[in-house]
Design a protein around this motif. Structure first.
Motif, PDB file in Angstrom:
ATOM      1  N   ASP A 476     -21.333  20.951  63.138  1.00  0.00           N
ATOM      2  CA  ASP A 476     -20.808  21.224  61.812  1.00  0.00           C
ATOM      3  C   ASP A 476     -21.223  22.624  61.383  1.00  0.00           C
ATOM      4  OD1 ASP A 476     -23.251  21.011  59.716  1.00  0.00           O
ATOM      5  OD2 ASP A 476     -23.559  19.652  61.398  1.00  0.00           O
ATOM      6  N   ASN A 477     -20.696  23.063  60.253  1.00  0.00           N
ATOM      7  CA  ASN A 477     -20.916  24.452  59.834  1.00  0.00           C
ATOM      8  C   ASN A 477     -22.347  24.751  59.415  1.00  0.00           C
ATOM      9  OD1 ASN A 477     -20.806  22.961  57.472  1.00  0.00           O
ATOM     10  ND2 ASN A 477     -18.978  23.963  56.678  1.00  0.00           N
ATOM     11  N   THR A 478     -23.167  23.750  59.196  1.00  0.00           N
ATOM     12  CA  THR A 478     -24.564  24.006  58.829  1.00  0.00           C
ATOM     13  C   THR A 478     -25.493  24.036  60.038  1.00  0.00           C
ATOM     14  OG1 THR A 478     -25.251  21.688  58.549  1.00  0.00           O
ATOM     15  CG2 THR A 478     -24.139  22.742  56.685  1.00  0.00           C
ATOM     16  N   HIS A 479     -24.996  23.665  61.212  1.00  0.00           N
ATOM     17  CA  HIS A 479     -25.860  23.556  62.383  1.00  0.00           C
ATOM     18  C   HIS A 479     -25.383  24.413  63.558  1.00  0.00           C
ATOM     19  CE1 HIS A 479     -27.295  20.143  60.084  1.00  0.00           C
ATOM     20  NE2 HIS A 479     -28.300  20.011  60.926  1.00  0.00           N
ATOM     21  N   SER A 480     -24.519  25.357  63.318  1.00  0.00           N
ATOM     22  CA  SER A 480     -24.024  26.201  64.402  1.00  0.00           C
ATOM     23  C   SER A 480     -25.109  27.160  64.874  1.00  0.00           C
ATOM     24  CB  SER A 480     -22.806  27.001  63.940  1.00  0.00           C
ATOM     25  OG  SER A 480     -22.425  27.938  64.931  1.00  0.00           O
TER      26      SER A 480
END
Length: 729
Positions: A476-480
């Motif tokens: 997801d966009n918080t864990h890239s």
């Protein structure tokens, strides 16, 4: 034994038990066909389109709603996976929040926001959990693009109180016209150990005004709950909220305690008491993580037809459990990190549940290479008392198993969700002569950027960093982790190693952690990017490395190996080209670790594949040979700290193109440095200035886009790279 009160699943609910295999249904095994279907008016959850529908329910219907939500979560976990355990513990609290408060006018900020699944169900997104065809419609975290009821995109911990302070500040400054009512921060599931949470508490007490902090105390973090604050919290629980010292009172905050954190009626009453309060208050609720999992069962039990049905001794569906208050150094149970066997209470496996479809599959790269690193370090503990592995709360996902931690004892430290502290702590260990290894996920290390600069790099601290999930992934966009190379490789004094095989990975780890004073030790900190999916796949299938088959030349043992003379075809010799590094090398050991490795000699085209992009380099070279008769030079740079100028200079002869491949952000990344090298070292003979093509990721956030799709988007496929190369001839 703790008897948890609350509202959960009842065996009398026909939707929850009908169709169970062989009459032996367990709460773990609710199949898709028996979850409430969206639009089925016989079930409450399917009729919830907004918080107004929660408010319209009769008081005695709240328990039924909680049971349906819990059953839906359990089925969703088996089919889709996710942060099921923390959400099971928050069912009643979330229903009570939306029963009492008026979202979105009343702003609810979920810390980390992996606890927001129930919130999403109650704010118009229930179908995304009820209908398997719609599972992909929502993220695992709050997101304002999904709903006006979500305040922020959040995937890291500890910030909810600070964010809530900001919302409340604007409300108080603008007055009644602000459009903001109560401000509620929901924090817990380990988040309170994060340093920024204490900064928020400090500010909240000073700021004053309406601010409600709901502290979800489930006696767990991701693994155990580590830190001095947990003793006072345990005494608060044991005393019904009256014990001193009370850390919230110490900040100057009002305080209320709710023991029955899984009792929706008790929570509704508690929230009604603080609604519209005129000063900051902490509502400390005691919940059971994974409430609804059967703590008695194992996966093996579920495979037998003789498994007995779950016996529900209460209408709550939340099982009594003694899986709490363990006395071992970390407080999780002995479930040993299986993502398929979560259960109630202090269960590390309930932090993240893999779907049933993943059962039996081999370890992902994080676990595979994490276990490999720990196996390499463990035999050294007896002879190296200063060797310490530090994990800021994410051990299991990175292969630091329960058994390893048991055996490591004091050689392993979980600092809680405290990345900044973990790096500074490691710098202190290094200054004292110890050998610290800090291991966590690339995106989490962003939280420690200042400590990497100051405490670690400026002080030349011998810290080794294991950087997991770096590069492109379907996260997801918080864990890239797509930004890790741009972050680490541009910090002065840091050596960032990017191994492309298990052998190189272990060699890099041995070098980075060489005892202080040894002849081959690095002079400062080293970051090792743990190999990802492409590398592990190639190790499991050598045909994915068509040039070398995974059989690569040994590392150079001397920094004085010469650059070869150009061959008749303009190629270079893999046996002799090792290059020298003139920028960061402190001694011969450092130099040979930073030399680039030429794995195939050729002409016309040189392909340099960094880390996870290296298999693509070999595959592209094979395609060029098969389809165009071009034998490309193939280079593994092994690190992204500095450029091997001797190798780059040698490529001037006989190479018209130099191709760089990286699975991270292209802008500000590694490949552009190669382009800049040739631009800044232009020679008068135009034929000796190769054209450089850079391939990598755009500067953007991506959210749950598959790795294959990302590679297509960024041109990181054999077909796209080959087409770009041949188009230039």
């Amino acid at each position: 034994m703790r008897s948890a009160s609350g509202n959960g699943f009842d065996s009398s609910d026909s939707f929850a038990v009908s169709g169970a295999a062989e009459g032996a249904a367990r709460l773990h095994d609710i199949p898709p066909s028996i979850t409430p279907s969206h639009g089925d008016d016989s079930h409450l959850l399917s009729r919830i389109a907004s918080p107004a529908d929660v408010k319209a329910l009769a008081p005695d219907e709240l328990a039924e709603l909680c049971r349906e939500i819990r059953a839906t979560l359990l089925a969703y976990g088996h089919q889709h996976g996710g942060h099921i355990g923390s959400n099971l513990g928050m069912v009643e609290a979330t229903v009570a929040l939306h029963r009492v408060f008026d979202s979105p006018r009343d702003r609810i900020v979920f810390d980390v926001s992996h606890q927001s699944y129930v919130h999403k169900m109650l704010t118009g997104r229930a179908a995304a959990y009820l209908d398997p065809d719609r599972f992909s419609e929502v993220t695992g975290f709050t997101n304002p693009d999904e709903s006006k009821h979500d305040q922020f995109v959040l995937g890291h911990t500890g910030t909810s109180i600070s964010l809530a302070c900001g919302l409340a500040k604007t409300r108080d400054m603008e007055g009644p016209n602000s459009g903001i009512g109560n401000v509620i921060a929901v924090i817990g599931d380990g988040s309170l150990s994060s340093g920024v949470a204490f900064e928020g508490l400090n500010n909240a007490a000073e700021q004053g005004g309406n601010l409600i902090i709901v502290f979800n105390d489930n006696e767990m973090s991701i693994a155990g709950d580590f830190g001095g604050m947990y003793g006072p919290l345990a005494r608060l629980r044991a005393s019904g909220g009256t014990a001193q010292p009370n850390l919230f009172n110490a900040f100057g905050l009002d305080y209320r305690y709710v023991e029955a954190g899984n009792d929706v009626s008790a929570l509704v009453a508690a929230f009604e008491e603080v609604r519209d309060i005129d000063h900051p208050v902490v509502v400390h609720i005691h919940t059971l993580k994974g409430a609804g999992y059967d703590g008695e069962e194992t996966h093996a039990d579920r495979q037998t037809a003789s498994a007995s049905p779950v016996s529900f001794d209460s209408p709550t569906g939340v099982h009594p459990t003694d899986n709490v208050n363990h006395s071992e150094p970390w407080h999780s149970d002995h479930c040993n990190l299986s993502d398929h066997e979560p259960h109630e209470g202090q269960c590390e496996a309930s932090h993240w549940q893999n779907p049933d479809a993943a059962i039996g599959k081999p370890d992902d790269p994080r676990k595979h290479y994490g276990k490999m690193a720990m196996a390499a370090l463990e035999p050294r503990f007896a002879a190296e008392p200063g060797l310490v592995v530090i994990s800021p709360a994410t051990p299991g996902s990175n292969g630091i198993t329960h058994e390893f931690r048991e055996r490591a004892g004091a050689h392993y430290v979980d600092t809680g969700i405290t990345e900044s502290h973990a790096v500074a702590y490691a710098a202190g260990i290094a200054r004292a002569g110890g050998t610290p290894v800090v291991a966590t996920t690339a995106s989490f290390f962003q939280r420690a950027y200042d400590q990497f600069f100051q405490e670690m790099s400026l002080n030349r601290s011998r810290v080794t960093v294991l950087d997991f999930l770096g590069g492109l992934s379907g996260s997801d966009n918080t864990h890239s982790g797509a930004y890790d190379v741009t972050m680490f490789s541009n910090i002065p004094g840091v050596t960032m190693l990017v191994p492309t095989s298990a052998r190189d990975y272990l060699a890099d780890l041995a070098w980075a952690t060489a005892p202080a004073g040894s002849a081959d030790a690095p002079a400062g900190p080293a970051v090792i990017r743990v190999p990802g999916e492409a590398i592990l796949a190639a190790e499991r299938d050598a045909t994915l490395l068509p040039v070398t088959g995974g059989q690569i030349a040994d590392r150079p043992q001397s920094a004085s190996l010469p650059v070869s003379a150009s061959s008749a075809s303009g190629g270079i010799s893999a046996a002799t080209v090792r290059g020298t590094v003139s920028v960061t090398a402190q001694h011969a050991g450092a130099r040979h670790m930073l030399d680039w490795r030429v794995n195939q000699t050729g002409s016309q085209v040189a392909i340099i594949g960094l880390g996870n992009a290296y298999p693509l380099a070999e595959q592209t070279a094979a395609a060029l040979s098969d389809d165009y008769g071009i034998t490309a030079t193939v280079i593994d740079p092994r690190q992204c700290t500095s450029l091997d100028s001797d190798v780059l200079e040698s490529l001037r002869d006989g190479h018209q193109q130099v191709i760089t491949l990286e699975d991270g952000q292209l802008e500000g990344g590694w490949g552009e440095k190669v382009t800049a090298y040739y631009a800044n070292h232009h020679v008068s003979d135009g034929s000796r200035n190769p054209r450089v093509l850079n391939f990598g990721a755009a500067k953007e956030f991506t959210d749950r886009v598959s790795l294959g799709e990302l590679n297509e988007r960024y041109g990181l496929t054999v077909e796209q790279v080959t087409e770009a190369i041949t188009r230039c001839f």
